[in-house]
Write an enzyme that holds these catalytic residues in place. Structure first.
Site, PDB file in Angstrom:
ATOM      1  N   TYR A  26      48.445  39.036  43.479  1.00 21.11           N
ATOM      2  CA  TYR A  26      47.568  38.053  42.824  1.00 21.11           C
ATOM      3  C   TYR A  26      48.190  36.665  42.876  1.00 21.11           C
ATOM      4  O   TYR A  26      49.402  36.492  42.666  1.00 21.11           O
ATOM      5  CB  TYR A  26      47.305  38.426  41.367  1.00 21.11           C
ATOM      6  CG  TYR A  26      46.683  37.281  40.587  1.00 21.11           C
ATOM      7  CD1 TYR A  26      45.326  37.003  40.731  1.00 21.11           C
ATOM      8  CD2 TYR A  26      47.456  36.451  39.787  1.00 21.11           C
ATOM      9  CE1 TYR A  26      44.742  35.929  40.068  1.00 21.11           C
ATOM     10  CE2 TYR A  26      46.879  35.361  39.118  1.00 21.11           C
ATOM     11  CZ  TYR A  26      45.529  35.122  39.260  1.00 21.11           C
ATOM     12  OH  TYR A  26      44.962  34.048  38.609  1.00 21.11           O
ATOM     13  N   ASP A  53      49.105  45.625  46.696  1.00 25.24           N
ATOM     14  CA  ASP A  53      47.893  45.609  45.894  1.00 25.24           C
ATOM     15  C   ASP A  53      47.253  44.233  45.999  1.00 25.24           C
ATOM     16  O   ASP A  53      47.859  43.224  45.626  1.00 25.24           O
ATOM     17  CB  ASP A  53      48.225  45.924  44.430  1.00 25.24           C
ATOM     18  CG  ASP A  53      46.978  45.960  43.573  1.00 25.24           C
ATOM     19  OD1 ASP A  53      46.308  47.019  43.545  1.00 25.24           O
ATOM     20  OD2 ASP A  53      46.655  44.937  42.933  1.00 25.24           O
ATOM     21  N   TYR A  58      41.515  37.305  45.224  1.00 26.92           N
ATOM     22  CA  TYR A  58      42.817  36.634  45.178  1.00 26.92           C
ATOM     23  C   TYR A  58      42.880  35.511  46.217  1.00 26.92           C
ATOM     24  O   TYR A  58      43.815  34.716  46.222  1.00 26.92           O
ATOM     25  CB  TYR A  58      43.954  37.616  45.453  1.00 26.92           C
ATOM     26  CG  TYR A  58      44.125  38.697  44.402  1.00 26.92           C
ATOM     27  CD1 TYR A  58      43.386  38.704  43.221  1.00 26.92           C
ATOM     28  CD2 TYR A  58      45.043  39.737  44.596  1.00 26.92           C
ATOM     29  CE1 TYR A  58      43.548  39.702  42.278  1.00 26.92           C
ATOM     30  CE2 TYR A  58      45.209  40.736  43.648  1.00 26.92           C
ATOM     31  CZ  TYR A  58      44.452  40.720  42.499  1.00 26.92           C
ATOM     32  OH  TYR A  58      44.617  41.716  41.566  1.00 26.92           O
ATOM     33  N   GLU A 120      36.874  47.273  40.562  1.00 25.10           N
ATOM     34  CA  GLU A 120      37.836  46.521  39.762  1.00 25.10           C
ATOM     35  C   GLU A 120      37.533  46.515  38.267  1.00 25.10           C
ATOM     36  O   GLU A 120      38.449  46.545  37.441  1.00 25.10           O
ATOM     37  CB  GLU A 120      37.935  45.082  40.268  1.00 25.10           C
ATOM     38  CG  GLU A 120      39.071  44.311  39.632  1.00 25.10           C
ATOM     39  CD  GLU A 120      39.523  43.116  40.457  1.00 25.10           C
ATOM     40  OE1 GLU A 120      40.457  42.434  40.030  1.00 25.10           O
ATOM     41  OE2 GLU A 120      38.942  42.873  41.533  1.00 25.10           O
ATOM     42  N   TYR A 132      32.686  33.984  39.526  1.00 27.64           N
ATOM     43  CA  TYR A 132      32.749  33.942  38.064  1.00 27.64           C
ATOM     44  C   TYR A 132      31.550  33.165  37.529  1.00 27.64           C
ATOM     45  O   TYR A 132      31.692  32.060  37.004  1.00 27.64           O
ATOM     46  CB  TYR A 132      34.057  33.286  37.601  1.00 27.64           C
ATOM     47  CG  TYR A 132      35.297  33.991  38.102  1.00 27.64           C
ATOM     48  CD1 TYR A 132      35.855  35.056  37.391  1.00 27.64           C
ATOM     49  CD2 TYR A 132      35.914  33.594  39.291  1.00 27.64           C
ATOM     50  CE1 TYR A 132      36.982  35.702  37.854  1.00 27.64           C
ATOM     51  CE2 TYR A 132      37.051  34.249  39.760  1.00 27.64           C
ATOM     52  CZ  TYR A 132      37.579  35.301  39.035  1.00 27.64           C
ATOM     53  OH  TYR A 132      38.700  35.948  39.490  1.00 27.64           O
ATOM     54  N   LYS A 273      53.931  41.892  40.215  1.00 28.26           N
ATOM     55  CA  LYS A 273      53.605  40.770  41.084  1.00 28.26           C
ATOM     56  C   LYS A 273      54.748  39.774  41.063  1.00 28.26           C
ATOM     57  O   LYS A 273      55.265  39.419  40.003  1.00 28.26           O
ATOM     58  CB  LYS A 273      52.302  40.107  40.627  1.00 28.26           C
ATOM     59  CG  LYS A 273      51.929  38.846  41.410  1.00 28.26           C
ATOM     60  CD  LYS A 273      52.320  37.588  40.670  1.00 28.26           C
ATOM     61  CE  LYS A 273      52.058  36.344  41.521  1.00 28.26           C
ATOM     62  NZ  LYS A 273      52.489  35.100  40.834  1.00 28.26           N
TER      63      LYS A 273
END
Length: 313
Positions: A26, A53, A58, A120, A132, A273
């Site tokens: 991410y 991942d 992203y 997700e 979004y 991450k």
């Protein structure tokens, strides 16, 4: 469980395997320099990571894919050595949008298939170009979702050879049972990616997943940044916990390494991450020590049932 840096995969219920330690990729595209993911994934492969991942949202899958392809080209790894997890974002949950979304990930990666593709979130946003979507008041615009219909479209992607395994993320027991009880279920979810760390050990959901032969993948396994826009600042900094620090001193390890070892030792996949070469290497050094039963219990007792990540949905 006998775990080594070279051998730490666990079986999935469909016959495939997943490495217990992976690298989360991410990145906020507004603050992450171009090429960061490319160099960090290449570095991680050299360190020994084989599990990555990622997600279309992203905005760096093209870099992650390039890194994987370059390390294949130079002979460091073969494609079958790499385990890549992609995600179906919530604006693509209508069944007719599932395969195109996966194909967008494959196009960005320039790979023929992903090893794991997961839903997700168990809720949908309004479909469209905006990942979004918000209304005039700044509130998210949701969309009716039929998780069973979405799952059938996921199954079709597996049947088409575009993905090896199917899973979910952020699903609770009720949502998992919705899929398991779906008439005509063809491919069961093999994994559930959830927030999981010593302050949020998820014992009930973890036990349910074990009963259903679902591998739990824990995100934020060592906590995260202290960004108040999306982090619960009421949760104390995980890596400063005295128990983790004390156990770490015994083994000459950091509290982060202890937290990671805790989860992998109980069969939970971890995907910390990091874009720091030093931390990427540091997080991989968890296979040369093991925690005692007493230490495992003492870490389990740290559970506060508190999420580090704020739910902004």
């Amino acid at each position: 469980m006998d775990l080594t840096a070279d051998s730490h995969t666990v079986p999935l219920s469909d016959g495939n395997r997943i490495p217990l330690l992976g690298l989360g990729t991410y990145a906020d595209p507004r603050s992450t320099a171009k090429g960061t993911a490319l160099e960090c994934v290449k570095n991680a492969i050299d360190v020994g990571y084989r599990h990555f991942d990622g997600a279309l949202v992203y905005f760096n899958e093209h870099e992650v894919g390039q890194a994987i392809r370059e390390k294949i080209a130079d002979g460091t790894v073969k494609r079958e050595d790499i385990f890549y997890c992609g995600k179906l974002w919530s604006t693509f949950q209508p069944p007719e949008m599932v395969r195109p979304a996966l194909e967008s990930t494959l196009k960005a990666l320039k790979l023929d298939y992903v090893d794991l593709y997961i839903v997700e979130l168990p809720m949908a946003f309004k479909p469209g170009n905006d990942f979004y979507p918000r209304d005039e008041n700044g509130k998210y615009i949701y969309h009716h979702t039929d998780l069973c219909a979405t799952w059938e479209a996921m199954e079709a992607c597996k049947d088409a050879g575009l993905v090896k395994s199917l899973g979910v993320s952020n699903f609770n027991r009720r949502q998992l049972e919705l899929l398991f009880n779906k008439p005509g279920l063809k491919h069961k979810p093999v994994s559930n990616q959830i927030e999981c760390h010593p302050y949020f050990t998820q014992p009930k959901l973890l036990e349910y997943c074990r009963q259903k032969d679902i591998v739990v993948v824990g995100y934020s396994p060592i906590g995260t940044s202290r960004d108040p826009s999306w982090v619960n600042l009421k949760c104390p900094p995980l890596l400063e916990d005295e128990v983790l620090v004390s156990i770490g001193k015994k083994y000459s390890k950091s509290s982060a390494q202890v937290a990671l070892r805790f989860n992998v030792q109980r069969g939970v996949v971890v995907i910390p991450k990091s874009f720091s070469p030093q931390r990427i290497h540091h997080n991989y050094q968890i296979f040369d020590f093991s925690l005692t039963e007493e230490e495992m219990k003492s870490i389990e007792m740290l559970n506060k049932n508190i999420r580090i990540l704020l739910s902004t949905w």
